[in-house]
Design an enzyme around this catalytic site. Structure first.
Site, PDB file in Angstrom:
ATOM      1  N   LEU A  46      -3.112 -42.998 -16.037  1.00 46.51           N
ATOM      2  CA  LEU A  46      -4.374 -42.740 -15.330  1.00 46.51           C
ATOM      3  C   LEU A  46      -4.186 -41.712 -14.206  1.00 46.51           C
ATOM      4  O   LEU A  46      -4.805 -41.794 -13.152  1.00 46.51           O
ATOM      5  CB  LEU A  46      -4.953 -44.050 -14.790  1.00 46.51           C
ATOM      6  N   MET A  89      -5.435 -36.172 -15.319  1.00 45.79           N
ATOM      7  CA  MET A  89      -5.927 -35.863 -16.668  1.00 45.79           C
ATOM      8  C   MET A  89      -6.479 -37.122 -17.358  1.00 45.79           C
ATOM      9  O   MET A  89      -7.581 -37.114 -17.906  1.00 45.79           O
ATOM     10  CB  MET A  89      -4.801 -35.270 -17.532  1.00 45.79           C
ATOM     11  N   GLY A  90      -5.694 -38.210 -17.312  1.00 44.11           N
ATOM     12  CA  GLY A  90      -6.105 -39.446 -17.972  1.00 44.11           C
ATOM     13  C   GLY A  90      -7.395 -39.986 -17.383  1.00 44.11           C
ATOM     14  O   GLY A  90      -8.336 -40.340 -18.106  1.00 44.11           O
ATOM     15  N   SER A 137       1.114 -47.823 -12.099  1.00 47.39           N
ATOM     16  CA  SER A 137       0.894 -47.682 -10.661  1.00 47.39           C
ATOM     17  C   SER A 137      -0.458 -48.293 -10.256  1.00 47.39           C
ATOM     18  O   SER A 137      -1.517 -47.893 -10.761  1.00 47.39           O
ATOM     19  CB  SER A 137       0.946 -46.195 -10.302  1.00 47.39           C
ATOM     20  N   ASN A 155       1.842 -32.769 -23.646  1.00 48.48           N
ATOM     21  CA  ASN A 155       2.464 -31.555 -24.194  1.00 48.48           C
ATOM     22  C   ASN A 155       3.819 -31.907 -24.802  1.00 48.48           C
ATOM     23  O   ASN A 155       4.853 -31.419 -24.364  1.00 48.48           O
ATOM     24  CB  ASN A 155       2.663 -30.514 -23.089  1.00 48.48           C
ATOM     25  N   SER A 170      -6.190 -28.995 -23.860  1.00 46.54           N
ATOM     26  CA  SER A 170      -6.080 -27.924 -22.875  1.00 46.54           C
ATOM     27  C   SER A 170      -7.331 -27.841 -22.021  1.00 46.54           C
ATOM     28  O   SER A 170      -8.432 -28.085 -22.499  1.00 46.54           O
ATOM     29  CB  SER A 170      -5.883 -26.575 -23.573  1.00 46.54           C
ATOM     30  N   GLY A 171      -7.118 -27.461 -20.786  1.00 45.23           N
ATOM     31  CA  GLY A 171      -8.257 -27.209 -19.910  1.00 45.23           C
ATOM     32  C   GLY A 171      -8.062 -27.754 -18.510  1.00 45.23           C
ATOM     33  O   GLY A 171      -8.961 -27.652 -17.674  1.00 45.23           O
ATOM     34  N   GLY A 172      -6.877 -28.331 -18.273  1.00 42.32           N
ATOM     35  CA  GLY A 172      -6.598 -28.836 -16.927  1.00 42.32           C
ATOM     36  C   GLY A 172      -7.571 -29.928 -16.540  1.00 42.32           C
ATOM     37  O   GLY A 172      -8.245 -30.528 -17.389  1.00 42.32           O
ATOM     38  N   LYS A 226      -0.795 -26.474 -29.893  1.00 37.92           N
ATOM     39  CA  LYS A 226      -0.890 -26.500 -28.426  1.00 37.92           C
ATOM     40  C   LYS A 226       0.284 -25.748 -27.793  1.00 37.92           C
ATOM     41  O   LYS A 226       0.124 -25.034 -26.797  1.00 37.92           O
ATOM     42  CB  LYS A 226      -0.945 -27.947 -27.907  1.00 37.92           C
ATOM     43  N   HIS A 274      -0.524 -22.170 -28.068  1.00 39.47           N
ATOM     44  CA  HIS A 274      -1.556 -21.895 -27.058  1.00 39.47           C
ATOM     45  C   HIS A 274      -0.881 -21.615 -25.716  1.00 39.47           C
ATOM     46  O   HIS A 274      -1.190 -20.649 -25.021  1.00 39.47           O
ATOM     47  CB  HIS A 274      -2.512 -23.095 -26.944  1.00 39.47           C
ATOM     48  N   ASN A 275       0.065 -22.469 -25.355  1.00 40.42           N
ATOM     49  CA  ASN A 275       0.731 -22.300 -24.069  1.00 40.42           C
ATOM     50  C   ASN A 275       1.613 -21.054 -24.036  1.00 40.42           C
ATOM     51  O   ASN A 275       1.716 -20.395 -23.002  1.00 40.42           O
ATOM     52  CB  ASN A 275       1.571 -23.546 -23.743  1.00 40.42           C
ATOM     53  N   GLU A 331      -0.665 -18.409 -23.335  1.00 34.42           N
ATOM     54  CA  GLU A 331      -1.038 -18.584 -21.910  1.00 34.42           C
ATOM     55  C   GLU A 331       0.026 -17.935 -20.995  1.00 34.42           C
ATOM     56  O   GLU A 331      -0.315 -17.187 -20.072  1.00 34.42           O
ATOM     57  CB  GLU A 331      -1.145 -20.093 -21.638  1.00 34.42           C
ATOM     58  N   HIS A 334      29.329  -7.026 -43.453  1.00 35.59           N
ATOM     59  CA  HIS A 334      28.159  -7.891 -43.656  1.00 35.59           C
ATOM     60  C   HIS A 334      27.255  -7.418 -44.788  1.00 35.59           C
ATOM     61  O   HIS A 334      26.253  -8.058 -45.071  1.00 35.59           O
ATOM     62  CB  HIS A 334      27.360  -7.984 -42.344  1.00 35.59           C
TER      63      HIS A 334
HETATM   64  C1  6PG Z   1      -3.438 -26.423 -20.550  1.00 41.34           C
HETATM   65  C2  6PG Z   1      -2.117 -26.051 -19.898  1.00 41.34           C
HETATM   66  C3  6PG Z   1      -1.304 -27.213 -19.495  1.00 41.34           C
HETATM   67  C4  6PG Z   1       0.055 -26.843 -18.922  1.00 41.34           C
HETATM   68  C5  6PG Z   1       0.024 -25.976 -17.716  1.00 41.34           C
HETATM   69  C6  6PG Z   1       1.353 -25.816 -17.014  1.00 41.34           C
HETATM   70  O1  6PG Z   1      -3.609 -25.975 -21.663  1.00 41.34           O
HETATM   71  O2  6PG Z   1      -4.245 -27.114 -19.943  1.00 41.34           O
HETATM   72  O3  6PG Z   1      -1.363 -25.299 -20.818  1.00 41.34           O
HETATM   73  O4  6PG Z   1      -1.127 -28.011 -20.634  1.00 41.34           O
HETATM   74  O5  6PG Z   1       0.687 -28.017 -18.574  1.00 41.34           O
HETATM   75  O6  6PG Z   1      -0.434 -24.743 -18.050  1.00 41.34           O
HETATM   76  O7  6PG Z   1       2.348 -25.297 -17.829  1.00 41.34           O
HETATM   77  P1  6PG Z   1       3.678 -24.735 -17.161  1.00 41.34           P
HETATM   78  O8  6PG Z   1       4.078 -25.730 -16.119  1.00 41.34           O
HETATM   79  O9  6PG Z   1       4.705 -24.640 -18.221  1.00 41.34           O
HETATM   80  O10 6PG Z   1       3.294 -23.449 -16.552  1.00 41.34           O
END
Ligand code: 6PG
Length: 473
Positions: free
Chosen positions: A13, A16-17, A37, A104, A130-132, A184, A187-188, A191, A453
């Site tokens: 929790l 994100m959760g 916690s 992740n 994804s999306g924080g 994912k 995606h990163n 990113e 080779h």
């Molecule tokens: C997302 C992000 C997320 C990731 C951060 C930090 O899609 O919301 O990719 O999943 O945790 O971007 O990543 P780093 O700590 O490796 O920069």
């Protein structure tokens, strides 16, 4: 707790959760949350009000509160903790319960967990989100992998909570096994690439162009209205105007120039190397995060390693315009490299990925959302097996038209001594891709010369070896 049973369970929790629980509840789902916690349990309980949400730090209460067969989402840090949670849960679960790892996680860990849980009657899915924080709360992009029939148990809920672009949900079933976590990861990787490219443009504008934060804000805000329109350009513009709470300056200037990473970018490069898919923009981004962390060594180097003066004497508007084209060009190559890796991984790992579908769900909610993805979606819709978008006529034209900018920018980087490895890597990738001939005949000759080779010939089938230098002496 009353005798009420909840539709879904959430383990973890943290921000994100908690936000995802609230998002699920906004869409009519009742959710029980668990966290070891008490403080996290307290935080969610505070937000609960009249909502059908229940939070506890007692695992058995949590398990007993769920409708059967249970569906439990895990939003805990990737790695060992996921395995620990699974081991604690296993004895408490029943036939057909479903665990969904939304962190992740490395795709190979997901494969192992799927295999392990197959032995019991518990289902397991690896789902990238994804999306924080705000994505989790108001609509993330969701990348689910696992058996299709199992996905169907949760598809409607995932669609409800996901971001929407023109009413289309930013979620679709991607494929079997670890495909969700693989997508994912890529995606990163993209990113990382985009963030590095943007940072390089900032370096050039700030140092060589001598632009202040207000000017930088204006440049990125303007770019965000055009072909670079994307989440990362948008937040970059905002970052330059964020005031610092502790001083009179801007926050960006008070942040240490040493980047951290949780590993997903590096995993992308690593797997790309394993599959022999070139991803130089992503690789440069990973290396530069590493290099940025060598702060002390860089400061020592600054004293003894000489180079040109980092001053741009030309027209700043011209520099901004070259950079806009350079970023557009290099964004395309960053997505191209990620998509090419997905295409290769789809075959290697038998994911059978639909790249148009992936581009579509990346258009909203996620960190790499950008207008550019609309074109990528359309390219893969018309040509699902395309190995690289550089070979698509529309993208080839876009790159051809914008290449003058990146050539000037790379030139200015070299002249002013400003490091632009991702931009340079992007241009070199393009130039290599349009080279029907590369100098690798020489590499093959060297390999055969020192290590026998062998090599292939241009005029004959077969494998050849030469006793080098024998005829020349
Ligand atoms: C997302 C992000 C997320 C990731 C951060 C930090 O899609 O919301 O990719 O999943 O945790 O971007 O990543 P780093 O700590 O490796 O920069």
């Amino acid at each position: 707790m009353t005798g009420q049973k909840y539709d879904y369970g959430m383990i973890g929790l943290g921000t994100m959760g908690r936000n995802l629980v609230l998002n699920m509840n906004d869409h009519g789902y009742s959710v029980a949350g668990f966290d070891k916690s008490d403080a996290q349990v307290e935080l969610l309980t505070k937000d609960t009000g009249t909502r059908k949400i229940f939070a506890t730090s007692k695992l058995e209460d949590f398990i007993n509160a769920l409708k059967s067969p249970r569906v439990i989402l895990l939003l805990v840090p990737a790695g060992k903790i996921v395995d620990e949670v699974i081991s604690e849960l296993k004895p408490l679960l029943s036939e057909n319960d479903l665990l969904i790892d939304c962190g992740n996680s490395h795709f190979t860990d997901t494969d192992k967990r799927i295999e392990e849980l197959k032995k019991s009657t518990i289902h397991f899915m690896g789902v990238g989100i994804s999306g924080g924080e705000s994505g989790a709360r108001f609509g993330p992009s969701i990348m689910p992998g696992g058996p299709k029939d199992v996905y169907e148990r949760v598809g409607a809920m995932l669609e409800a909570v996901s971001a929407k672009v023109q009413d289309e949900p930013c979620v679709t079933w991607l494929g079997p096994g670890s495909s969700g976590h693989y997508v994912k990861m890529v995606h990163n990787g993209i990113e990382y690439g985009l963030m590095q490219l943007i940072s390089e443009s900032y370096h050039l504008l700030k140092v060589a162009g001598n632009m202040n934060n207000d000017e930088l804000h204006a440049v990125y805000a303007k770019w965000n209205e055009g072909k670079l329109h994307s989440y990362l350009i948008e937040i970059t513009a905002d970052i330059f105007v964020q005031k610092d709470d502790l001083t009179d300056g801007r926050l960006v200037d008070m942040i240490l120039d040493s980047a951290k990473q949780n590993g997903t970018g590096g995993w992308t490069s690593e797997d790309a190397m394993n599959l022999q898919v070139p991803t130089p923009v992503i690789d440069a981004a990973v290396s530069m995060r590493g290099l940025s962390a060598y702060k002390n060594e860089r400061e020592a180097g600054q004293k003894i390693l000489k180079g040109p003066e980092a001053i741009f004497n030309g027209d700043k508007n011209e520099l901004v315009s070259w950079l806009e084209n350079a970023l557009y060009f290099s964004f395309i190559t960053a997505y191209a490299q990620g998509m090419a890796l997905l295409q290769a991984a789809s075959k290697e790992y038998k994911y059978d990925l639909n790249l148009a579908g992936i581009a579509a769900i990346w258009r909203g909610g996620c960190i790499i959302r950008a207008t550019l993805l609309e074109g990528i979606r359309s390219t893969f819709t018309h040509n699902p097996d395309l190995s690289n978008i550089l070979l698509d006529d529309t993208f080839a034209q876009k790159l051809t038209k914008s290449q003058a900018g990146i050539r000037r920018v790379v030139q200015k980087g070299a002249e002013t001594g400003i490091p632009l490895p991702a931009l340079m890597g992007s241009l070199a990738y393009y130039d290599s891709y349009r080279s029907g001939w590369l100098p690798d005949n020489l590499i093959q000759a060297q390999r055969d010369n020192f290590g026998a080779h062998t090599y292939q010939r241009t005029d004959k089938e077969g494998t050849f070896h030469t006793n080098w230098n024998q005829n020349n002496k």
